[in-house]
Design an enzyme around this catalytic site. Structure first.
Site, PDB file in Angstrom:
ATOM      1  CG  ASP A 158      16.744  27.722  35.373  1.00  0.00           C
ATOM      2  OD1 ASP A 158      17.536  28.393  36.061  1.00  0.00           O
ATOM      3  OD2 ASP A 158      16.495  27.972  34.180  1.00  0.00           O
ATOM      4  CE  LYS A 217      20.821  33.002  39.335  1.00  0.00           C
ATOM      5  NZ  LYS A 217      20.489  32.072  38.226  1.00  0.00           N
ATOM      6  CD  GLU A 276      22.289  29.208  35.713  1.00  0.00           C
ATOM      7  OE1 GLU A 276      22.786  29.931  34.811  1.00  0.00           O
ATOM      8  OE2 GLU A 276      21.591  29.661  36.636  1.00  0.00           O
ATOM      9  CG  ASP A 289      23.222  29.847  30.940  1.00  0.00           C
ATOM     10  OD1 ASP A 289      22.362  30.622  30.488  1.00  0.00           O
ATOM     11  OD2 ASP A 289      23.032  29.138  31.940  1.00  0.00           O
TER      12      ASP A 289
END
Length: 562
Positions: free
Chosen positions: A6, A67, A144, A167
């Site tokens: 992850d 990210k 995810e 999420d």
């Protein structure tokens, strides 16, 4: 060995599938969560907790949140070097791989990496490039929310079921609607916001603090701003279980005490909560579902701990969500299941995972208005968003005017009716027969999108039967194979401290941060640091371990005082 990873905005984790379920690997400090932070110290690179503390003490040499820049050509200068987002992510991946190899004694050759469901084509390719730069093969990415479904074992439930997975991580928000039946996990719709996450709620607290306390953030030194953000992050976490949170610190040359109530925080965050509602409603519309057709709602990501998120879900769907797995670990545990499935682990039942194309893909067309004028720049969808992949669709196009010798097929990705607001992926130019009337001079264009995110564009000219093909493996701004090889060599030359030194480096960075933050403890902290550095110079492992334990306790006592 294949690991599941992850790769998160704020924290990252790695693990493998085992007969007892997913097994996550601790980093050198014994923590499962590794902060996704990089810091440069001379010729060395620090990853994780040590880099996290240096965000306060050495802000010009440290970076987090990269990210969000994946899929762009943005470069960040740290020390004497510049890094692309793929390279920064690769350094985090290398640390996670080292943790996995230290825990198992095996060599990691491949990884399944989770990505936000709403990641674009360019962002997915950049994630694969980060894996290559880290020295591992990445053939499979898993969304995810799909990973979260695997972590909850939803694919093992009896009968069929439809699930909504929300999420909310540090930097992104994803919504996916999945249906499960007969060992199949089928995604029906995905939506999201790649710039909505826990960091935005933290930024809201920063702005509120600055307004309440008359602090000009633009005039603050980067160290003071970093110290403030760290304190407010702790306050945000405190609000998950308390009605109010309080901070006290020296900032801008004065002592400031500030408190905020959870009710006020929720009121201030209402625009962010509305941004969460929009993709949820869009995914429900795309899947053509009403709330009563959902069997379960699953919350994933550390930011879902905020009470306002549960309240939003309860108001929208009239029920409480599932959240019995640690939300910080859910995606990583699901990624380990996906890694186990790819490795064909015997203890796992076969599961078929389907996916959707998260964005609409199409081309630019010219339309004729009511006054007879031709107007260009309009987006014509060929593959609609949330089409199950692999998918292939075609349409026919014709020249705008008689005598037109060229026809340009431009490929775009996005949801706007105007191509100017979408992302251009490439173009295919065709020669056409000008002797024929434009009605006969058409072109059939086919878009084919596969499960690996590869888009193939094929055009067939009606008059000649001639075929033209464009394969979009690369997006503008991404590294090509040659650039990846060049940057891999440069990264390999960087000095990254071995795992057995990480605890010492992290403790020094923590002490330096506390020295920076606590003026009235500076002399004590400096003395402790000098003693610890003396122990390090001795290279006596027993002496170092003894000093490390005592220094950690001393620093903890200072932080406990606030």
């Amino acid at each position: 060995m294949i690991v599941g990873i992850d790769l998160g905005t704020t924290h990252s984790l790695s693990g493998i599938s085992s007969p007892d379920g997913g097994r996550l690997f601790p980093n050198p400090h014994g923590d499962l969560l590794t902060p996704s932070v990089i810091s440069v110290d001379g010729d060395s690179v620090l990853v994780g907790q040590a880099a996290c503390d240096r965000l306060v003490s050495h802000p010009e040499q440290s970076i987090a949140g990269f990210k969000r820049w994946m899929g762009t050509s943005r470069e960040t200068r740290l020390g004497d070097r510049t890094f692309r987002p793929e390279e920064l992510s690769a350094l985090v991946l290398r640390a996670l791989v080292a943790d996995a190899e230290a825990a198992t004694g095996q060599t990691v050759t491949e990884a399944v990496i989770s990505v936000p469901a709403y990641f674009s084509d360019a962002q997915r390719k950049a994630t694969r490039a980060a894996g290559e730069l880290a020295g591992i093969r990445v053939e499979r990415l898993i969304n995810e929310p799909t990973a979260a479904a695997l972590a909850y074992g939803l694919q093992q439930r009896e009968g069929e079921g439809r699930f909504l997975v929300l999420d909310l991580g540090g930097g992104t928000f994803d919504v996916s609607i999945l249906e499960l039946f007969d060992g199949v996990v089928e995604v029906h719709a995905s939506a999201g916001d790649n710039f909505l996450g826990g960091e935005d709620f933290l930024e809201l607290l920063v702005e509120t603090f600055a307004r309440d306390s008359a602090v000009d953030m633009a005039q603050l030194a980067r160290r003071e701003a970093g110290q403030l953000r760290r304190r407010l992050e702790a306050a945000k976490r405190a609000l998950t279980g308390h009605q109010q949170a309080e901070i006290q610190l020296q900032i801008d040359g004065r002592s400031v005490q500030w408190q905020i109530e959870e009710a006020r925080f929720a009121q201030l965050a209402e625009p962010l909560m509305q941004r969460m509602r929009t993709p949820i409603e869009r995914a429900m519309r795309d899947a053509r579902l009403t709330p009563d057709k959902l069997d379960e709602i699953v919350l994933v990501g550390g930011a879902t701990r905020m009470p306002m998120v549960s309240r939003l879900v309860t108001r929208m769907f009239g029920r409480l969500p599932l959240r019995h797995i640690n939300p910080d670990q859910t995606v990583a545990l699901g990624a380990t299941v996906a890694a186990g499935l790819k490795a064909r682990d015997e203890h796992l039942s076969e599961v078929i995972l389907t996916d959707v194309c998260p964005y609409t893909l199409g081309t630019q067309v010219t339309k004729q208005s009511g006054d007879g004028q031709s107007r260009g720049g309009f987006f014509h969808p060929i593959i609609q968003r949330n089409s199950a992949v692999p998918v292939s669709r075609e349409d026919e196009f014709y020249p705008v005017s008689e005598g037109q010798r060229q026809l340009m097929i431009e490929v775009y990705q996005g949801e706007s009716p105007l191509v100017a607001n979408n992302i251009k992926l490439g173009a295919l130019q065709l020669a056409i027969d000008t002797k024929l009337p434009k009605a006969q001079n058409g072109v059939t264009v086919r878009f084919t999108y596969d499960i690996n995110g590869l888009l193939q564009v094929e055009a067939r000219v009606h008059a000649s039967g001639q075929r033209h093909e464009l394969v979009l493996e690369q997006n503008p701004g991404l590294l090509d194979a040659g650039q990846i090889a060049e940057r891999l060599a440069a990264l390999s030359a960087l000095k990254i401290h071995p795992r057995d030194q990480q605890q010492n480096l992290a403790l020094v960075a923590r002490a330096e941060r506390i020295y920076e933050e606590h003026l009235h403890h500076r002399e004590r902290v400096q003395d402790w640091l000098m003693q610890f550095r003396t122990a390090l110079d001795s290279q006596d492992l027993r002496l170092i371990a003894d000093h490390r334990g005592r220094l950690a306790e001393a620093l903890q006592s200072i932080e406990a005082e606030g």
